[in-house]
Design an enzyme around this catalytic site. Structure first.
Site, PDB file in Angstrom:
ATOM      1  N   GLY A   1       0.825  -1.207   0.000  1.00 26.52           N
ATOM      2  CA  GLY A   1       0.000   0.000   0.000  1.00 26.52           C
ATOM      3  C   GLY A   1       0.851   1.245   0.000  1.00 26.52           C
ATOM      4  CG  ASN A   2      -0.221   4.690  -1.610  1.00 24.76           C
ATOM      5  OD1 ASN A   2      -0.945   5.514  -1.066  1.00 24.76           O
ATOM      6  ND2 ASN A   2      -0.568   4.058  -2.730  1.00 24.76           N
TER       7      ASN A   2
END
Ligand code: C5P
Length: 392
Positions: A204-205
């Site tokens: 993810g980020n």
């Protein structure tokens, strides 16, 4: 059209106040965002708990001793319309004379938008020249009135002065708000995509979706037909068509279903995803030497490549200088790029503020000061409006 509209309902102190609970329910069911002011005398007829349960937040009651330093101006700025129901003779008098000695009257005085009043009082009070004069003044201010009706009054009396029924007030409010301008269809992508490794873990980020949601909400308020494709569970205006996704592929599929005149691609889409997702949770003993990655589709590119190309706004969260963003705007062929340096304090992921630079199609740049994401959303939509009017 009440859905998504910000309605401030002022309940003043008359026995008809109980009907305002029904009115509140009608408005909430219709998708309005409702805030309630209860005057001190209204408390004798209805309780704050009733309105808290109906709207999901406690009514506003005090000019002083509240969390806000200026609750009246805050409420006045928030409201798209003020409905005073029931409006007692005293509250008409306060509004007509510009009194501002409690939260209700100060808010009305600080407010510049449309006001709808539903008077309720005994016939003698309604027919008194003082009330007639106050009503004439309020009419001059441009305030709208619904009712009063004739019928049973408090204490077994009969006559003119009965408050309009909740359905009537609801209808008068719909008429007053009218239909919003139809600004066309607008897509916003928001949040960071999550690319699964197994049912538990993902790549993810740090994007939270705050910026994208602020844009979608502001656009809906302005009269766009908004679709928000998002990975975030932040608040979305009830007028927004919400599509919740997790991965870049899901985001692309969702975007492909949407017809749009404007596309604002605020999502942080992962460039790569794991080549395969394990159906079961990977255990430590199984080990995992590496995660093979494959490229994700470029959603923005797919929108730019449409036969009926919308106006496209890209986002670039960078850690370098603005020149990279200028190059990116060219490469991505966008009409406008919103660049921000995520390493700057107060700017970027998870903050309520942002310092952005608008990169125009001709390569020119407009750096903006640090401001709230809501304000960035408003400025962005102003720019889009200007670009669209140049187009037509
Ligand atoms: O990640 P990057 O900085 O290249 O993103 C630039 C713009 O492209 C952003 O508006 C982002 O939402 C969009 N984008 C996209 N699909 C991708 C990668 C980026 O829509 N796979």
């Amino acid at each position: 059209m009440i859905s998504g509209r910000r309605v401030l309902l002022a309940v003043t102190g008359g026995v008809a106040a109980y009907k305002s609970a029904l009115l509140t329910r009608l408005l909430v069911e219709d998708g309005a965002e409702v805030r309630v002011i209860l005057t001190e005398s209204a408390h004798h007829f209805v309780g704050p708990q009733t309105f808290a349960a109906l709207t999901g937040s406690a009514p506003y009651t005090k000019l002083f001793d509240s969390d806000s330093v200026s609750p009246h101006t805050e409420l006045a700025r928030w409201a798209e319309v003020i409905v005073v129901a029931p409006a007692t003779a005293a509250s008409l008098s306060k509004m007509a004379n510009g009194l501002s000695n409690d939260l209700f009257s100060a808010t009305v005085l600080a407010y510049t938008g449309p006001v709808l009043i539903a008077p309720a009082m005994h016939t003698e009070m309604w027919e008194h020249p003082a009330t007639a004069r106050n009503m004439a003044i309020l009419e001059e201010f441009g305030y709208e009135t619904v009712g009063p009706e004739s019928g049973a009054l408090a204490g077994g009396d009969e006559g003119v002065g009965r408050v309009a029924e909740p359905e009537q007030i609801h209808e008068a409010l719909s008429d007053l708000l009218g239909t919003r301008p139809d600004l066309g269809r607008l897509l916003v992508t928001a949040g960071g995509t999550r690319e699964p490794i197994d049912p538990v873990r993902y790549l993810g980020n740090r994007s939270t979706g705050k910026m994208g949601h602020a844009i979608a909400n502001e656009a809906a308020q302005r009269g766009y037909d908004v679709t928000l494709v998002t990975t975030s569970n932040l608040h979305a205006d009830p007028a927004v068509n919400l599509v919740e996704v997790e991965t870049a592929e899901q985001m692309l599929n969702a975007v492909e279903q949407v017809d749009m005149d404007v596309a604002i691609m605020a999502a942080a889409v992962a460039d790569f995803r794991p080549a395969k997702k394990s159906a079961h949770k990977l255990s430590r003993s199984e080990g995992l030497d590496s995660v093979e990655l494959v490229p994700n589709p470029d959603i923005l590119e797919s929108v730019v490549a449409r036969d009926k190309r919308p106006l496209v706004v890209g986002f670039a969260a960078e850690t370098g200088d603005v020149e990279r963003a200028v190059q990116k705007a060219k490469r991505k062929d966008v009409d406008l790029l919103v660049y921000n340096d995520v390493t700057e304090p107060g700017s970027g992921f998870g903050t309520d503020t942002n310092r952005v630079t608008f990169v125009n199609r001709d390569g020119s740049v407009d750096p903006m000061p640090l401001t709230s994401k809501d304000e960035v959303a408003a400025q962005l939509l102003d720019r889009i409006a200007a670009l669209r009017s140049l187009d037509s």
